[in-house]
Design a protein around this motif. Structure first.
Motif, PDB file in Angstrom:
ATOM      1  N   SER A  40       0.835  -1.200   0.000  1.00  0.00           N
ATOM      2  CA  SER A  40       0.000   0.000   0.000  1.00  0.00           C
ATOM      3  C   SER A  40       0.873   1.255   0.000  1.00  0.00           C
ATOM      4  O   SER A  40       0.604   2.218  -0.735  1.00  0.00           O
ATOM      5  CB  SER A  40      -0.912  -0.008   1.223  1.00  0.00           C
ATOM      6  OG  SER A  40      -1.636   1.174   1.321  1.00  0.00           O
ATOM      7  N   ARG A  41       1.908   1.240   0.802  1.00  0.00           N
ATOM      8  CA  ARG A  41       2.821   2.388   0.876  1.00  0.00           C
ATOM      9  C   ARG A  41       3.522   2.606  -0.470  1.00  0.00           C
ATOM     10  O   ARG A  41       3.680   3.739  -0.912  1.00  0.00           O
ATOM     11  CB  ARG A  41       3.842   2.154   1.995  1.00  0.00           C
ATOM     12  CG  ARG A  41       4.773   3.309   2.218  1.00  0.00           C
ATOM     13  CD  ARG A  41       4.058   4.480   2.877  1.00  0.00           C
ATOM     14  NE  ARG A  41       5.018   5.555   3.051  1.00  0.00           N
ATOM     15  CZ  ARG A  41       4.808   6.798   2.684  1.00  0.00           C
ATOM     16  NH1 ARG A  41       3.652   7.151   2.172  1.00  0.00           N
ATOM     17  NH2 ARG A  41       5.721   7.715   2.861  1.00  0.00           N
ATOM     18  N   MET A  42       3.937   1.517  -1.119  1.00  0.00           N
ATOM     19  CA  MET A  42       4.591   1.630  -2.434  1.00  0.00           C
ATOM     20  C   MET A  42       3.624   2.252  -3.450  1.00  0.00           C
ATOM     21  O   MET A  42       4.031   3.091  -4.269  1.00  0.00           O
ATOM     22  CB  MET A  42       5.048   0.258  -2.926  1.00  0.00           C
ATOM     23  CG  MET A  42       6.162  -0.348  -2.124  1.00  0.00           C
ATOM     24  SD  MET A  42       7.774   0.103  -2.685  1.00  0.00           S
ATOM     25  CE  MET A  42       7.819  -0.715  -4.253  1.00  0.00           C
ATOM     26  N   LEU A  43       2.358   1.841  -3.403  1.00  0.00           N
ATOM     27  CA  LEU A  43       1.365   2.418  -4.320  1.00  0.00           C
ATOM     28  C   LEU A  43       1.182   3.911  -4.066  1.00  0.00           C
ATOM     29  O   LEU A  43       1.069   4.707  -4.997  1.00  0.00           O
ATOM     30  CB  LEU A  43       0.032   1.689  -4.186  1.00  0.00           C
ATOM     31  CG  LEU A  43      -0.068   0.328  -4.863  1.00  0.00           C
ATOM     32  CD1 LEU A  43      -1.386  -0.343  -4.511  1.00  0.00           C
ATOM     33  CD2 LEU A  43       0.076   0.459  -6.360  1.00  0.00           C
ATOM     34  N   GLN A  44       1.166   4.289  -2.784  1.00  0.00           N
ATOM     35  CA  GLN A  44       1.016   5.703  -2.441  1.00  0.00           C
ATOM     36  C   GLN A  44       2.203   6.517  -2.956  1.00  0.00           C
ATOM     37  O   GLN A  44       2.027   7.599  -3.519  1.00  0.00           O
ATOM     38  CB  GLN A  44       0.906   5.885  -0.927  1.00  0.00           C
ATOM     39  CG  GLN A  44      -0.387   5.421  -0.334  1.00  0.00           C
ATOM     40  CD  GLN A  44      -0.362   5.491   1.189  1.00  0.00           C
ATOM     41  OE1 GLN A  44       0.667   5.727   1.801  1.00  0.00           O
ATOM     42  NE2 GLN A  44      -1.525   5.255   1.795  1.00  0.00           N
ATOM     43  N   LEU A  45       3.402   5.986  -2.769  1.00  0.00           N
ATOM     44  CA  LEU A  45       4.600   6.706  -3.213  1.00  0.00           C
ATOM     45  C   LEU A  45       4.644   6.843  -4.734  1.00  0.00           C
ATOM     46  O   LEU A  45       4.968   7.913  -5.261  1.00  0.00           O
ATOM     47  CB  LEU A  45       5.858   5.992  -2.706  1.00  0.00           C
ATOM     48  CG  LEU A  45       6.088   6.055  -1.198  1.00  0.00           C
ATOM     49  CD1 LEU A  45       7.263   5.163  -0.808  1.00  0.00           C
ATOM     50  CD2 LEU A  45       6.324   7.484  -0.754  1.00  0.00           C
TER      51      LEU A  45
END
Length: 119
Positions: A40-45
């Motif tokens: 999820s964090r990778m998608l946000q970044l």
């Protein structure tokens, strides 16, 4: 009402194995949740980086072992779908973790009760 030793031992073993299994599964679920959080964090970044790009920038999307030229809107759309899938999976993992945590705590309580009555 006293429980015979053999039955008591069998009951204790059954409850102990149930608690051990629940504890093992809790560890696995926590690992899966951590992985989903990273995704999820990778998608946000990457979404933040895409927002910073001009609209007409050529963008390549990975497909297996190759890259395909696509639009930023196409990537944003795919990432939005992936984010929704991750949210759904996280909700399911949270439910599973709650169930396993309750099972583990109940098993521990039952063991304590049996040991207190038996002792």
């Amino acid at each position: 009402m006293a429980i015979p030793n053999e039955k008591l031992q069998q009951l204790l073993q059954e409850i102990s194995s149930k608690a051990a299994f629940a504890e093992q599964q809790l560890g696995i679920v926590r690992g899966q949740m951590a992985q989903k959080h990273r995704e999820s964090r990778m998608l946000q970044l990457s979404a933040t980086e895409l927002e910073a790009l001009p609209k007409d920038t050529p963008v390549y999307d990975g497909v297996g072992k190759m890259f395909v030229l696509t639009t930023t809107d196409g990537i944003k759309q795919r990432q939005g779908k992936e984010a929704e899938d991750i949210k759904t999976e996280m909700a399911n993992l949270e439910k599973k973790m709650h169930y396993l945590d309750t099972t583990f705590k109940n098993s521990q309580e039952h063991l304590q009760q049996i040991l207190q009555r038996g002792g």
